[in-house]
Design a protein around this motif. Sequence first.
Motif, mmCIF file in Angstrom:
data_model
loop_
_atom_site.group_PDB
_atom_site.id
_atom_site.type_symbol
_atom_site.label_atom_id
_atom_site.label_comp_id
_atom_site.label_asym_id
_atom_site.label_seq_id
_atom_site.Cartn_x
_atom_site.Cartn_y
_atom_site.Cartn_z
ATOM 1 N N HIS A 51 -0.669 -14.657 -4.673
ATOM 2 C CA HIS A 51 -1.104 -15.598 -3.635
ATOM 3 C C HIS A 51 -1.865 -16.744 -4.307
ATOM 4 O O HIS A 51 -2.673 -16.523 -5.204
ATOM 5 C CB HIS A 51 -2.019 -14.875 -2.641
ATOM 6 N N LEU A 52 -1.591 -17.963 -3.890
ATOM 7 C CA LEU A 52 -2.273 -19.129 -4.446
ATOM 8 C C LEU A 52 -3.484 -19.448 -3.572
ATOM 9 O O LEU A 52 -3.367 -20.053 -2.512
ATOM 10 C CB LEU A 52 -1.313 -20.319 -4.530
ATOM 11 N N ASP A 53 -4.637 -19.028 -4.017
ATOM 12 C CA ASP A 53 -5.883 -19.181 -3.279
ATOM 13 C C ASP A 53 -6.214 -20.657 -3.071
ATOM 14 O O ASP A 53 -6.313 -21.422 -4.030
ATOM 15 C CB ASP A 53 -7.000 -18.492 -4.068
ATOM 16 N N GLY A 54 -6.388 -21.056 -1.817
ATOM 17 C CA GLY A 54 -6.703 -22.441 -1.483
ATOM 18 C C GLY A 54 -8.041 -22.909 -2.028
ATOM 19 O O GLY A 54 -8.291 -24.105 -2.114
ATOM 20 N N GLY A 55 -8.911 -21.985 -2.413
ATOM 21 C CA GLY A 55 -10.185 -22.355 -3.017
ATOM 22 C C GLY A 55 -10.053 -22.725 -4.477
ATOM 23 O O GLY A 55 -10.959 -23.287 -5.072
ATOM 24 N N SER B 91 -0.914 -28.456 -2.244
ATOM 25 C CA SER B 91 0.463 -28.743 -2.640
ATOM 26 C C SER B 91 1.013 -27.749 -3.659
ATOM 27 O O SER B 91 2.168 -27.843 -4.057
ATOM 28 C CB SER B 91 0.559 -30.158 -3.212
ATOM 29 N N ALA B 92 0.197 -26.789 -4.114
ATOM 30 C CA ALA B 92 0.659 -25.793 -5.092
ATOM 31 C C ALA B 92 1.604 -24.813 -4.405
ATOM 32 O O ALA B 92 1.312 -24.289 -3.335
ATOM 33 C CB ALA B 92 -0.523 -25.060 -5.702
ATOM 34 N N ARG B 93 2.746 -24.596 -5.011
ATOM 35 C CA ARG B 93 3.779 -23.718 -4.460
ATOM 36 C C ARG B 93 4.477 -22.988 -5.599
ATOM 37 O O ARG B 93 4.488 -23.448 -6.730
ATOM 38 C CB ARG B 93 4.859 -24.528 -3.717
ATOM 39 N N TRP B 94 5.100 -21.869 -5.269
ATOM 40 C CA TRP B 94 5.984 -21.197 -6.203
ATOM 41 C C TRP B 94 7.365 -21.775 -6.014
ATOM 42 O O TRP B 94 7.852 -21.888 -4.897
ATOM 43 C CB TRP B 94 6.006 -19.692 -5.947
ATOM 44 N N ASP C 171 0.836 -1.199 0.000
ATOM 45 C CA ASP C 171 0.000 0.000 0.000
ATOM 46 C C ASP C 171 0.872 1.251 0.000
ATOM 47 O O ASP C 171 0.560 2.250 -0.641
ATOM 48 C CB ASP C 171 -0.931 0.029 1.213
ATOM 49 N N ILE C 172 1.977 1.176 0.713
ATOM 50 C CA ILE C 172 2.890 2.312 0.799
ATOM 51 C C ILE C 172 3.712 2.438 -0.478
ATOM 52 O O ILE C 172 3.939 3.532 -0.983
ATOM 53 C CB ILE C 172 3.831 2.161 2.017
ATOM 54 N N LEU C 173 4.165 1.290 -1.010
ATOM 55 C CA LEU C 173 4.982 1.257 -2.226
ATOM 56 C C LEU C 173 4.276 0.416 -3.290
ATOM 57 O O LEU C 173 4.591 -0.753 -3.485
ATOM 58 C CB LEU C 173 6.360 0.656 -1.935
ATOM 59 N N PRO C 174 3.286 0.982 -3.996
ATOM 60 C CA PRO C 174 2.516 0.200 -4.971
ATOM 61 C C PRO C 174 3.363 -0.465 -6.046
ATOM 62 O O PRO C 174 2.992 -1.510 -6.570
ATOM 63 C CB PRO C 174 1.557 1.219 -5.588
ATOM 64 N N THR C 175 4.514 0.121 -6.383
ATOM 65 C CA THR C 175 5.362 -0.484 -7.417
ATOM 66 C C THR C 175 5.949 -1.814 -6.955
ATOM 67 O O THR C 175 6.350 -2.632 -7.770
ATOM 68 C CB THR C 175 6.507 0.473 -7.805
ATOM 69 N N LEU C 176 5.994 -2.039 -5.651
ATOM 70 C CA LEU C 176 6.504 -3.305 -5.112
ATOM 71 C C LEU C 176 5.592 -4.474 -5.471
ATOM 72 O O LEU C 176 6.038 -5.592 -5.663
ATOM 73 C CB LEU C 176 6.652 -3.189 -3.584
ATOM 74 N N ARG C 177 4.304 -4.209 -5.596
ATOM 75 C CA ARG C 177 3.315 -5.268 -5.861
ATOM 76 C C ARG C 177 3.651 -6.076 -7.110
ATOM 77 O O ARG C 177 3.489 -7.290 -7.138
ATOM 78 C CB ARG C 177 1.926 -4.650 -5.987
ATOM 79 N N ALA C 178 4.149 -5.424 -8.149
ATOM 80 C CA ALA C 178 4.463 -6.115 -9.404
ATOM 81 C C ALA C 178 5.581 -7.141 -9.239
ATOM 82 O O ALA C 178 5.664 -8.106 -9.989
ATOM 83 C CB ALA C 178 4.840 -5.101 -10.474
ATOM 84 N N SER C 179 6.448 -6.962 -8.241
ATOM 85 C CA SER C 179 7.560 -7.887 -8.060
ATOM 86 C C SER C 179 7.220 -9.059 -7.140
ATOM 87 O O SER C 179 8.025 -9.963 -6.983
ATOM 88 C CB SER C 179 8.783 -7.144 -7.511
ATOM 89 N N LEU C 180 6.039 -9.045 -6.540
ATOM 90 C CA LEU C 180 5.635 -10.120 -5.625
ATOM 91 C C LEU C 180 4.878 -11.204 -6.375
ATOM 92 O O LEU C 180 4.137 -10.930 -7.310
ATOM 93 C CB LEU C 180 4.756 -9.553 -4.508
ATOM 94 N N ARG C 181 5.046 -12.429 -5.944
ATOM 95 C CA ARG C 181 4.308 -13.553 -6.535
ATOM 96 C C ARG C 181 2.858 -13.505 -6.078
ATOM 97 O O ARG C 181 2.563 -13.132 -4.946
ATOM 98 C CB ARG C 181 4.934 -14.869 -6.104
#
Length: 85
Positions: A17-21, A26-29, A5-15
Amino acid sequence: MTLTDILPTLRASLRAHLDGGVWPASARWGEHGELLIDGVPVTALAEAYGTPVHVLSESQVRSRCRRGGRGGGPDGDAGTPGELR
């Protein structure tokens, strides 16, 4: 408030989230950013079988089978593929 939220440009570099639904437990990065299901890269599955491809997690199917009659279906069966999460 999160760091993204503070650094929106950081969001693009994050993987993502693998939604459990949606994804099996067993799904992982992987180390190099590849998506793995039961340790198998989904890119390898796509190369071997084409796309679209329906993938089940062997570890979760086996776990469901070991539980026997305590499955997710109305009659105690193993349930539908969507219930194998």
